[in-house]
Design a protein around this motif. Structure first.
Motif, PDB file in Angstrom:
ATOM      1  N   TYR A  37      38.057  -9.653 -12.185  1.00 49.79           N
ATOM      2  CA  TYR A  37      38.537  -9.687 -10.802  1.00 49.79           C
ATOM      3  C   TYR A  37      37.376  -9.626  -9.814  1.00 49.79           C
ATOM      4  O   TYR A  37      37.284 -10.430  -8.878  1.00 49.79           O
ATOM      5  CB  TYR A  37      39.507  -8.537 -10.571  1.00 49.79           C
ATOM      6  CG  TYR A  37      40.204  -8.551  -9.234  1.00 49.79           C
ATOM      7  CD1 TYR A  37      40.498  -9.743  -8.577  1.00 49.79           C
ATOM      8  CD2 TYR A  37      40.603  -7.367  -8.626  1.00 49.79           C
ATOM      9  CE1 TYR A  37      41.160  -9.744  -7.346  1.00 49.79           C
ATOM     10  CE2 TYR A  37      41.271  -7.354  -7.402  1.00 49.79           C
ATOM     11  CZ  TYR A  37      41.530  -8.546  -6.771  1.00 49.79           C
ATOM     12  OH  TYR A  37      42.183  -8.545  -5.562  1.00 49.79           O
ATOM     13  N   LEU A  38      36.461  -8.696 -10.027  1.00 48.12           N
ATOM     14  CA  LEU A  38      35.339  -8.542  -9.101  1.00 48.12           C
ATOM     15  C   LEU A  38      34.450  -9.776  -9.094  1.00 48.12           C
ATOM     16  O   LEU A  38      33.915 -10.157  -8.046  1.00 48.12           O
ATOM     17  CB  LEU A  38      34.525  -7.295  -9.460  1.00 48.12           C
ATOM     18  CG  LEU A  38      35.262  -5.958  -9.253  1.00 48.12           C
ATOM     19  CD1 LEU A  38      34.370  -4.801  -9.686  1.00 48.12           C
ATOM     20  CD2 LEU A  38      35.684  -5.788  -7.793  1.00 48.12           C
ATOM     21  N   ASP A  39      34.298 -10.423 -10.250  1.00 45.53           N
ATOM     22  CA  ASP A  39      33.504 -11.654 -10.291  1.00 45.53           C
ATOM     23  C   ASP A  39      34.106 -12.722  -9.385  1.00 45.53           C
ATOM     24  O   ASP A  39      33.377 -13.446  -8.691  1.00 45.53           O
ATOM     25  CB  ASP A  39      33.419 -12.184 -11.725  1.00 45.53           C
ATOM     26  CG  ASP A  39      32.412 -11.422 -12.576  1.00 45.53           C
ATOM     27  OD1 ASP A  39      31.667 -10.578 -12.014  1.00 45.53           O
ATOM     28  OD2 ASP A  39      32.388 -11.665 -13.800  1.00 45.53           O
ATOM     29  N   ARG A  40      35.441 -12.835  -9.370  1.00 44.46           N
ATOM     30  CA  ARG A  40      36.086 -13.816  -8.513  1.00 44.46           C
ATOM     31  C   ARG A  40      35.958 -13.431  -7.037  1.00 44.46           C
ATOM     32  O   ARG A  40      35.731 -14.280  -6.173  1.00 44.46           O
ATOM     33  CB  ARG A  40      37.563 -13.992  -8.876  1.00 44.46           C
ATOM     34  CG  ARG A  40      37.833 -14.555 -10.258  1.00 44.46           C
ATOM     35  CD  ARG A  40      36.976 -15.767 -10.604  1.00 44.46           C
ATOM     36  NE  ARG A  40      36.904 -16.738  -9.526  1.00 44.46           N
ATOM     37  CZ  ARG A  40      35.889 -17.575  -9.331  1.00 44.46           C
ATOM     38  NH1 ARG A  40      34.833 -17.535 -10.119  1.00 44.46           N
ATOM     39  NH2 ARG A  40      35.916 -18.443  -8.336  1.00 44.46           N
ATOM     40  N   SER A  54      31.091   0.114  -4.316  1.00 47.12           N
ATOM     41  CA  SER A  54      29.762   0.343  -3.745  1.00 47.12           C
ATOM     42  C   SER A  54      29.556  -0.452  -2.463  1.00 47.12           C
ATOM     43  O   SER A  54      28.770  -0.062  -1.611  1.00 47.12           O
ATOM     44  CB  SER A  54      28.688  -0.036  -4.770  1.00 47.12           C
ATOM     45  OG  SER A  54      28.855  -1.390  -5.180  1.00 47.12           O
ATOM     46  N   ALA A  55      30.239  -1.580  -2.327  1.00 41.66           N
ATOM     47  CA  ALA A  55      30.043  -2.426  -1.154  1.00 41.66           C
ATOM     48  C   ALA A  55      31.218  -3.375  -1.006  1.00 41.66           C
ATOM     49  O   ALA A  55      31.913  -3.672  -1.984  1.00 41.66           O
ATOM     50  CB  ALA A  55      28.745  -3.216  -1.295  1.00 41.66           C
ATOM     51  N   PRO A  56      31.478  -3.875   0.209  1.00 43.52           N
ATOM     52  CA  PRO A  56      32.531  -4.884   0.383  1.00 43.52           C
ATOM     53  C   PRO A  56      32.240  -6.122  -0.463  1.00 43.52           C
ATOM     54  O   PRO A  56      31.088  -6.503  -0.648  1.00 43.52           O
ATOM     55  CB  PRO A  56      32.468  -5.214   1.880  1.00 43.52           C
ATOM     56  CG  PRO A  56      31.796  -4.038   2.504  1.00 43.52           C
ATOM     57  CD  PRO A  56      30.840  -3.521   1.476  1.00 43.52           C
ATOM     58  N   THR A  57      33.292  -6.745  -0.980  1.00 49.02           N
ATOM     59  CA  THR A  57      33.109  -7.960  -1.766  1.00 49.02           C
ATOM     60  C   THR A  57      32.743  -9.124  -0.840  1.00 49.02           C
ATOM     61  O   THR A  57      32.890  -9.042   0.384  1.00 49.02           O
ATOM     62  CB  THR A  57      34.386  -8.310  -2.543  1.00 49.02           C
ATOM     63  OG1 THR A  57      35.419  -8.648  -1.606  1.00 49.02           O
ATOM     64  CG2 THR A  57      34.827  -7.138  -3.409  1.00 49.02           C
ATOM     65  N   GLN A  90      35.647 -10.176   1.312  1.00 45.86           N
ATOM     66  CA  GLN A  90      35.860  -9.268   2.438  1.00 45.86           C
ATOM     67  C   GLN A  90      34.836  -9.508   3.537  1.00 45.86           C
ATOM     68  O   GLN A  90      35.161  -9.458   4.729  1.00 45.86           O
ATOM     69  CB  GLN A  90      35.794  -7.825   1.953  1.00 45.86           C
ATOM     70  CG  GLN A  90      36.992  -7.405   1.106  1.00 45.86           C
ATOM     71  CD  GLN A  90      36.806  -6.021   0.506  1.00 45.86           C
ATOM     72  OE1 GLN A  90      35.751  -5.686  -0.020  1.00 45.86           O
ATOM     73  NE2 GLN A  90      37.839  -5.210   0.581  1.00 45.86           N
ATOM     74  N   GLN A  91      33.605  -9.758   3.157  1.00 45.36           N
ATOM     75  CA  GLN A  91      32.566 -10.013   4.159  1.00 45.36           C
ATOM     76  C   GLN A  91      32.877 -11.266   4.963  1.00 45.36           C
ATOM     77  O   GLN A  91      32.632 -11.325   6.170  1.00 45.36           O
ATOM     78  CB  GLN A  91      31.213 -10.139   3.470  1.00 45.36           C
ATOM     79  CG  GLN A  91      30.691  -8.848   2.865  1.00 45.36           C
ATOM     80  CD  GLN A  91      29.406  -9.041   2.088  1.00 45.36           C
ATOM     81  OE1 GLN A  91      28.694 -10.009   2.287  1.00 45.36           O
ATOM     82  NE2 GLN A  91      29.106  -8.116   1.195  1.00 45.36           N
ATOM     83  N   ILE A  92      33.431 -12.292   4.317  1.00 46.52           N
ATOM     84  CA  ILE A  92      33.784 -13.518   5.026  1.00 46.52           C
ATOM     85  C   ILE A  92      34.925 -13.263   6.004  1.00 46.52           C
ATOM     86  O   ILE A  92      34.910 -13.743   7.149  1.00 46.52           O
ATOM     87  CB  ILE A  92      34.168 -14.626   4.025  1.00 46.52           C
ATOM     88  CG1 ILE A  92      32.962 -15.014   3.165  1.00 46.52           C
ATOM     89  CG2 ILE A  92      34.704 -15.854   4.771  1.00 46.52           C
ATOM     90  CD1 ILE A  92      33.309 -15.951   2.014  1.00 46.52           C
ATOM     91  N   ARG A  93      35.945 -12.494   5.571  1.00 48.77           N
ATOM     92  CA  ARG A  93      37.109 -12.230   6.422  1.00 48.77           C
ATOM     93  C   ARG A  93      36.790 -11.267   7.548  1.00 48.77           C
ATOM     94  O   ARG A  93      37.400 -11.307   8.615  1.00 48.77           O
ATOM     95  CB  ARG A  93      38.260 -11.635   5.583  1.00 48.77           C
ATOM     96  CG  ARG A  93      38.957 -12.584   4.655  1.00 48.77           C
ATOM     97  CD  ARG A  93      40.239 -11.969   4.147  1.00 48.77           C
ATOM     98  NE  ARG A  93      40.049 -10.692   3.500  1.00 48.77           N
ATOM     99  CZ  ARG A  93      39.868 -10.530   2.181  1.00 48.77           C
ATOM    100  NH1 ARG A  93      39.840 -11.593   1.387  1.00 48.77           N
ATOM    101  NH2 ARG A  93      39.706  -9.334   1.659  1.00 48.77           N
ATOM    102  N   GLY A  94      35.893 -10.342   7.318  1.00 49.18           N
ATOM    103  CA  GLY A  94      35.722  -9.213   8.207  1.00 49.18           C
ATOM    104  C   GLY A  94      36.456  -8.008   7.649  1.00 49.18           C
ATOM    105  O   GLY A  94      37.043  -8.056   6.572  1.00 49.18           O
ATOM    106  N   LYS A  95      36.470  -6.915   8.372  1.00 46.93           N
ATOM    107  CA  LYS A  95      37.045  -5.674   7.865  1.00 46.93           C
ATOM    108  C   LYS A  95      38.551  -5.792   7.698  1.00 46.93           C
ATOM    109  O   LYS A  95      39.262  -6.171   8.625  1.00 46.93           O
ATOM    110  CB  LYS A  95      36.716  -4.512   8.810  1.00 46.93           C
ATOM    111  CG  LYS A  95      37.183  -3.155   8.296  1.00 46.93           C
ATOM    112  CD  LYS A  95      36.713  -2.055   9.197  1.00 46.93           C
ATOM    113  CE  LYS A  95      37.239  -0.700   8.737  1.00 46.93           C
ATOM    114  NZ  LYS A  95      36.805  -0.360   7.372  1.00 46.93           N
TER     115      LYS A  95
END
Length: 229
Positions: free
Chosen positions: A73-76, A159-162, A165-170
């Motif tokens: 999941y995290l890889d995607r 540990s950090a936003p995926t 998430q960074q593309i979408r914003g918070k």
């Protein structure tokens, strides 16, 4: 609509009219297929709001809670496709909750769905959970209704936003989530207005700001559907 598994990702967001056609194509033909290829994903469903022309609700049902932190999941999440990178900024007002499924009654997939986002009053969590579970168990057996579920948000530590998430914003997050599905939209609406009204929920221990949404099924997919493609 009995939920499949022990965990879920529940999401609400809006898409502007000029992006809706492409969003539907991407979400149905690429994104759902991608998610259903991840080990532990059992079913995905997308619902269109019946009261907000731009609103959607999406639910991913997971075999177990640990899928939320699995490598697959995290890889995607950290390697979105070019089409996903294009569409993610158009997910407006995203509320994304990673949940444990606490109570799930019913069976089948229905056309109508109500979502209720709420929070318990401090010290009344157990009382509210018991009252909601009792109500949902009774509702799931009634004509016109097919499923009744309670989900509690439990965000895994990260540990950090995926990258997504960074593309979408918070993203925002819900707290407790009630889902009520049925084949008769009027019965679903009446149940939310009566047995699951703000007045009833607050008397049982909820804070006085539940958020109610009404939806119709747009698309659903399971890994078995992937195998048939």
């Amino acid at each position: 609509m009995a939920l499949l598994g022990k965990a879920a990702v529940a999401m609400w967001w809006s898409v502007r009219p000029e992006q809706r056609n492409e969003f539907g194509d991407w979400h149905s033909h690429e994104h759902f297929r991608e998610r259903m290829s991840i080990s532990g994903f059992r079913r995905g469903s997308r619902w269109s709001s019946t009261t907000d022309a731009e609103g959607f609700f999406v639910l991913y049902e997971l075999e177990r809670y640990e899928v939320l932190t699995s490598k697959g999941y995290l890889d995607r999440l950290n390697a979105p496709t070019p089409w996903s990178r294009k569409m993610m900024p158009h997910h407006l007002g995203m509320v994304r909750s990673q949940c444990r499924i606490v109570t799930s009654f019913g069976g089948g997939v229905a056309a109508s769905l109500a979502t209720i986002r709420l929070s318990p009053d401090v010290g009344r969590e157990a009382e509210l959970r018991t009252r909601i579970s009792e109500t949902l168990g009774a509702l799931a057996q009634k004509p016109g209704l097919t499923g009744a579920h309670l989900l509690l948000t439990e965000t895994p530590p990260t540990s950090a936003p995926t990258t997504e998430q960074q593309i979408r914003g918070k993203d925002g997050a819900a707290d407790w989530i009630v889902l009520l599905s049925g084949y008769d939209c009027d019965v679903v609406e009446r149940a939310v207005g009566d047995q699951l009204s703000t007045r009833v929920l607050c008397a049982a221990g909820a804070q006085n700001y539940p958020t109610v949404g009404s939806y119709r099924l747009a698309f659903t997919m399971t890994p078995q559907d992937m195998a048939a493609i």
